[in-house]
Design a protein around this motif. Structure first.
Motif, PDB file in Angstrom:
ATOM      1  N   THR A  46       0.799  -1.228   0.000  1.00 32.92           N
ATOM      2  CA  THR A  46       0.000   0.000   0.000  1.00 32.92           C
ATOM      3  C   THR A  46       0.830   1.274   0.000  1.00 32.92           C
ATOM      4  O   THR A  46       0.311   2.352  -0.303  1.00 32.92           O
ATOM      5  N   LYS A  71      -7.494  -2.384   2.868  1.00 33.88           N
ATOM      6  CA  LYS A  71      -8.102  -2.812   1.607  1.00 33.88           C
ATOM      7  C   LYS A  71      -8.412  -1.621   0.704  1.00 33.88           C
ATOM      8  O   LYS A  71      -8.264  -1.703  -0.528  1.00 33.88           O
ATOM      9  N   GLU A  72      -8.838  -0.505   1.298  1.00 34.10           N
ATOM     10  CA  GLU A  72      -9.162   0.667   0.491  1.00 34.10           C
ATOM     11  C   GLU A  72      -7.940   1.170  -0.258  1.00 34.10           C
ATOM     12  O   GLU A  72      -8.022   1.548  -1.442  1.00 34.10           O
ATOM     13  N   ASP A  75      -7.279  -1.177  -3.126  1.00 34.62           N
ATOM     14  CA  ASP A  75      -8.236  -0.920  -4.204  1.00 34.62           C
ATOM     15  C   ASP A  75      -7.829   0.318  -5.015  1.00 34.62           C
ATOM     16  O   ASP A  75      -7.908   0.319  -6.253  1.00 34.62           O
ATOM     17  N   GLU A  76      -7.399   1.341  -4.316  1.00 36.15           N
ATOM     18  CA  GLU A  76      -6.979   2.576  -4.994  1.00 36.15           C
ATOM     19  C   GLU A  76      -5.768   2.325  -5.888  1.00 36.15           C
ATOM     20  O   GLU A  76      -5.679   2.850  -6.999  1.00 36.15           O
ATOM     21  N   THR A  78      -4.947  -0.477  -7.391  1.00 34.50           N
ATOM     22  CA  THR A  78      -5.359  -1.204  -8.597  1.00 34.50           C
ATOM     23  C   THR A  78      -6.074  -0.285  -9.579  1.00 34.50           C
ATOM     24  O   THR A  78      -5.942  -0.439 -10.796  1.00 34.50           O
ATOM     25  N   ARG A  79      -6.831   0.682  -9.064  1.00 37.60           N
ATOM     26  CA  ARG A  79      -7.480   1.659  -9.958  1.00 37.60           C
ATOM     27  C   ARG A  79      -6.432   2.510 -10.662  1.00 37.60           C
ATOM     28  O   ARG A  79      -6.574   2.843 -11.850  1.00 37.60           O
ATOM     29  N   LYS A  93      -5.071  -7.542 -14.216  1.00 36.14           N
ATOM     30  CA  LYS A  93      -5.655  -6.859 -13.074  1.00 36.14           C
ATOM     31  C   LYS A  93      -5.175  -7.537 -11.802  1.00 36.14           C
ATOM     32  O   LYS A  93      -5.302  -8.753 -11.647  1.00 36.14           O
ATOM     33  N   CYS A  95      -4.844  -8.990  -8.047  1.00 33.67           N
ATOM     34  CA  CYS A  95      -5.731  -9.597  -7.048  1.00 33.67           C
ATOM     35  C   CYS A  95      -5.360  -8.996  -5.690  1.00 33.67           C
ATOM     36  O   CYS A  95      -4.187  -8.710  -5.435  1.00 33.67           O
ATOM     37  N   ILE A  96      -6.340  -8.784  -4.850  1.00 37.85           N
ATOM     38  CA  ILE A  96      -6.109  -8.144  -3.554  1.00 37.85           C
ATOM     39  C   ILE A  96      -6.419  -9.112  -2.418  1.00 37.85           C
ATOM     40  O   ILE A  96      -7.459  -9.771  -2.417  1.00 37.85           O
TER      41      ILE A  96
END
Length: 310
Positions: A46, A71-72, A75-76, A78-79, A93, A95-96
């Motif tokens: 992260t 997790k947030e 997610d950011e 990966t975006r 893509k 995986c998290i």
């Protein structure tokens, strides 16, 4: 050397240059082939070095499994990959898998989820870690345990959880981001240096034991990197340090270090030091002239103590 002799040696020189260039080209092709489509797990993805490693391995065409507590933030990341990727090769893509590496009860379940992402793991990069600042006499044993749990027991447990699948395939690569302080200890870093010394020893043993199974082990020991590591370090009483050390602020760019990590992994190097000359020199002094090293560290401790208590 006269002109005629120089002219006679010119084709030979050009031949050496050509062979060297060809060797470098073949090496780059082999590196790209090793990383492309490989399933790469990165802990501590992260922020800091982990985040930059995620970027360079993603650009190299790896199938990423990104791990961290937030997790947030994952997610950011990966975006960001989806909107900023400019590479011409196929990218996947990520995986998290969000979990706390310091929680022993979470690791086995996390390893199972990691394996479910792409069916197997080719490369595990144990990057997550926590730093520490404090005097030994003031530090509670609970703080020592917390640092060891994150920096040592967590990576060891995750490695052990994923190892059987690698042994079954007779293929895999375990990487751990240690520190130059895994080779030398400096004052007021006892818990951190101890965790990194333990890490070095464990993964050195693992390397020897896994060779017969076709599994590579790489220990990478960076020097100071310009990240938030010192800001997020814990102190003797367990509180957040919250200070950007001068040495950290002047450290290498995490992007630059991440590229060096990528090269070390692709070349399957066994033990790599990524530091400036002075810390590297200190490792040799510790081995060849330990008495001098101890005097230098004692002097450093006195200076740091005086600066905190003028």
């Amino acid at each position: 050397m006269n002109l005629i002799t120089s002219m006679a040696l010119l084709p030979l020189f050009c031949g050496f240059v050509g062979i060297f260039s060809l060797f470098k080209l073949l090496q780059q092709i082999r590196m790209k082939a090793y990383l492309k489509d490989s399933v790469v797990v990165i802990t501590g993805a992260t922020s800091g070095l982990g985040k930059e490693c995620a970027k360079v391995f993603h650009a190299a065409g790896a199938k990423l499994v990104l791990c961290g507590r937030n997790k947030e933030a994952l997610d950011e990341l990966t975006r960001d990959f989806a909107t900023s990727c400019t590479t011409k090769i196929k990218v996947y893509k990520p995986c998290i898998v969000a979990f706390d590496l310091a929680d022993p009860n979470a690791i086995v379940a996390a390893a199972a989820r990691i394996l479910q992402c792409f069916g197997h793991v080719d490369i595990l990069i144990n990057n997550a870690g926590i730093s520490y600042r404090g005097a030994i006499k003031d530090t509670s044993t609970e703080v020592d345990k917390k640092v060891m749990e994150t920096n040592y027991f967590g990576p060891v447990a995750l490695t052990k959880a994923l190892l059987p699948s690698m042994i079954e395939k007779k293929q895999g690569h375990i990487v751990v981001i240690s520190s130059i302080q895994g080779k030398i200890s400096i004052p007021f870093r006892s818990a951190y240096a101890a965790s990194k010394h333990a890490t070095q020893a464990f993964f050195d043993c693992l390397r020897a034991e896994m060779e017969q199974h076709g599994i590579d082990v790489t220990v990478i020991s960076p020097g100071y990197i310009h990240t938030n590591l010192s800001l997020n370090a814990i102190t003797a009483d367990g509180s957040r340090y919250g200070v950007m050390d001068t040495t950290t602020a002047q450290g290498r760019s995490p992007t630059e270090v991440a590229r060096d990590v990528l090269a070390a992994v692709a070349k399957k190097k066994k033990d790599v030091i990524l530091s400036d000359l002075l810390p590297l020199l200190a490792t040799y002094i510790r081995t060849l002239a330990p008495g001098l090293f101890f005097r230098l560290m004692a002097s450093r401790a006195r200076k740091e103590q005086k600066s905190e208590n003028p």
